[in-house]
Design a protein around this motif. Structure first.
Motif, PDB file in Angstrom:
ATOM      1  N   TYR A  86       0.824  -1.201   0.000  1.00 24.42           N
ATOM      2  CA  TYR A  86       0.000   0.000   0.000  1.00 24.42           C
ATOM      3  C   TYR A  86       0.865   1.262   0.000  1.00 24.42           C
ATOM      4  O   TYR A  86       0.350   2.356   0.181  1.00 24.42           O
ATOM      5  N   VAL A  87       2.174   1.112  -0.192  1.00 27.44           N
ATOM      6  CA  VAL A  87       3.049   2.273  -0.387  1.00 27.44           C
ATOM      7  C   VAL A  87       2.949   2.693  -1.839  1.00 27.44           C
ATOM      8  O   VAL A  87       2.717   3.852  -2.163  1.00 27.44           O
ATOM      9  N   PRO A  90      -1.533   3.314  -2.410  1.00 27.52           N
ATOM     10  CA  PRO A  90      -2.185   3.667  -1.138  1.00 27.52           C
ATOM     11  C   PRO A  90      -3.690   3.474  -1.192  1.00 27.52           C
ATOM     12  O   PRO A  90      -4.312   3.598  -2.245  1.00 27.52           O
ATOM     13  N   TYR A  95      -3.932   5.308   3.984  1.00 29.74           N
ATOM     14  CA  TYR A  95      -3.120   4.228   4.560  1.00 29.74           C
ATOM     15  C   TYR A  95      -2.009   3.861   3.596  1.00 29.74           C
ATOM     16  O   TYR A  95      -2.250   3.566   2.435  1.00 29.74           O
ATOM     17  N   ARG A  96      -0.760   3.933   4.098  1.00 32.61           N
ATOM     18  CA  ARG A  96       0.409   3.590   3.282  1.00 32.61           C
ATOM     19  C   ARG A  96       1.301   2.677   4.106  1.00 32.61           C
ATOM     20  O   ARG A  96       1.879   3.103   5.092  1.00 32.61           O
TER      21      ARG A  96
END
Length: 127
Positions: A86-87, A90, A95-96
């Motif tokens: 999720y980097v 995202p 949320y990352r």
């Protein structure tokens, strides 16, 4: 979880990475919401992210997150059942993190099944 959290903290310290490693349990309202609204066919015994370890990094940028992800993979890679990035992608909420879900591979393996380990930055990182 305590064993994994302690091992992860020592491993990152040994590699010279400043990070906050903690344990976390999913809150009851979130469990209820997940079962009732998002995944109605899911029962509690199959929920994979009730507890886990969290790594929060004080630095900005994706490089430190991927460095920790690589260290986790080197140490527990065989136990990883699922990895979500999720980097790079995202969530809408901001949320990352990189999340890894792991399960026990041997009786001597300290990774309890399941382990959910988000790795992210402070702020909107691993929440």
């Amino acid at each position: 979880m305590a064993t994994v959290s302690d091992q992860l903290s020592k491993l990152l310290t040994h590699r010279g990475i400043e990070a906050e490693v903690s344990q976390r349990l999913k809150r009851m309202p979130t469990i209820v919401e997940k079962i009732a609204l998002r995944e109605s066919r899911l029962d509690l015994s199959r929920m994979q992210d009730i507890g886990g370890c969290r790594v929060v990094l004080p630095t900005e940028g994706a490089d430190p997150v991927y460095r920790v992800d690589s260290i986790v993979n080197d140490h527990w890679g065989e136990a990883v059942k699922k990895r979500s990035d999720y980097v790079t992608n995202p969530r809408r909420s901001g949320y990352r993190a990189i999340r890894r879900r792991a399960g026990r591979t041997t009786h001597r393996d300290p990774v309890a099944e399941p382990l959910d380990a988000p790795v992210g930055r402070s702020g909107r990182g691993a929440q």
